[in-house]
Scaffold this active site. Structure first.
Site, PDB file in Angstrom:
ATOM      1  N   PRO A 142      10.178   3.087   2.032  1.00  0.00           N
ATOM      2  CG  PRO A 142       9.496   1.656   0.457  1.00  0.00           C
ATOM      3  CD  PRO A 142       9.148   2.132   1.562  1.00  0.00           C
TER       4      PRO A 142
ATOM      5  CB  THR B 106      -0.800   0.119   1.149  1.00  0.00           C
ATOM      6  OG1 THR B 106      -0.255   0.208   2.482  1.00  0.00           O
ATOM      7  CG2 THR B 106      -1.810  -1.204   1.258  1.00  0.00           C
TER       8      THR B 106
ATOM      9  CB  VAL C 194       2.268   0.026   4.659  1.00  0.00           C
ATOM     10  CG1 VAL C 194       3.202  -0.685   5.341  1.00  0.00           C
ATOM     11  CG2 VAL C 194       1.044   0.215   5.619  1.00  0.00           C
ATOM     12  CB  CYS C 195       4.506  -1.525   0.706  1.00  0.00           C
ATOM     13  SG  CYS C 195       3.581  -2.680   1.874  1.00  0.00           S
ATOM     14  CB  VAL C 196       4.617   3.657  -1.552  1.00  0.00           C
ATOM     15  CG1 VAL C 196       5.294   4.644  -2.323  1.00  0.00           C
ATOM     16  CG2 VAL C 196       4.021   2.490  -2.457  1.00  0.00           C
TER      17      VAL C 196
END
Length: 192
Positions: A122, A114, A117-119
């Site tokens: 990083p 998502t 969260v995941c973008v």
């Protein structure tokens, strides 16, 4: 002064956690549109020989495998995907971080599931490490629209550029009359 234009020769594509289970949790965007755009990004990178790094998290759990359309669009990158054990920030995973460094590109295009969260994490780390980053909003999604907007605002305040799949295709094409431009135009639906 940095050259702000991204080209297949100076940029890499990072697609993070476009997994069947993870996608089913998102409600900020139309899931089919997000899948279509993520697959288009993989096709684009493959078509113009742009480095493409795919990663997934906890594939053997409810998150599931990367969507099969990515395997079809970019079989080599799919086979070489970085399988993370559950590390939230993909850049904290040594294998992913090494794969990004191995592209030898300081400009990256990022999309993932998502966004919140995941973008976001990083991307913040990539910016801290001196990368220039474009986040493709229509190939990413979140649990809620509010969460997605907050994540995009956070990365934009940190100097990431928010973009769309169509903008990336157009930027990489440079000239619609060249063989590369014609190939990308067809992916965008502009060609005959």
């Amino acid at each position: 002064m940095h050259n702000k234009v991204y080209t297949p020769e100076n940029a890499a594509m990072l697609l993070i956690d476009h997994q069947s289970g993870t996608l089913s949790w998102t409600h900020s965007h139309d899931v089919e549109a997000v899948k279509k755009n993520a697959v288009q990004l993989a096709r684009i990178a493959t078509a113009v020989d742009m480095p493409l790094v795919l990663t997934s998290s906890m594939e053997e759990h409810v998150q599931g495998l990367l969507i099969p359309e990515l395997q079809e669009a970019a079989p080599k990158a799919f086979a070489q995907r970085i399988r993370r054990a559950g590390i939230v920030n993909a850049m904290h995973d040594d294998n992913f971080n090494d794969a990004v460094k191995a592209t030898r590109r300081k400009k990256v295009v990022v999309a993932g599931i998502t966004t919140e969260v995941c973008v976001v994490f990083p991307v913040l780390q990539l910016l801290d490490e001196g990368y220039e980053v474009q986040v493709v909003t229509d190939a990413s999604s979140s649990f809620t629209r509010i969460g997605d907007d907050a994540a995009l605002r956070r990365v934009e305040q940190a100097c990431a550029v928010i973009t769309s799949t169509g903008q990336i295709i157009s930027e990489l094409a440079v000239d619609w009359t060249t063989p590369r431009g014609q190939a990308l135009g067809q992916l965008l639906g502009l060609g005959a």
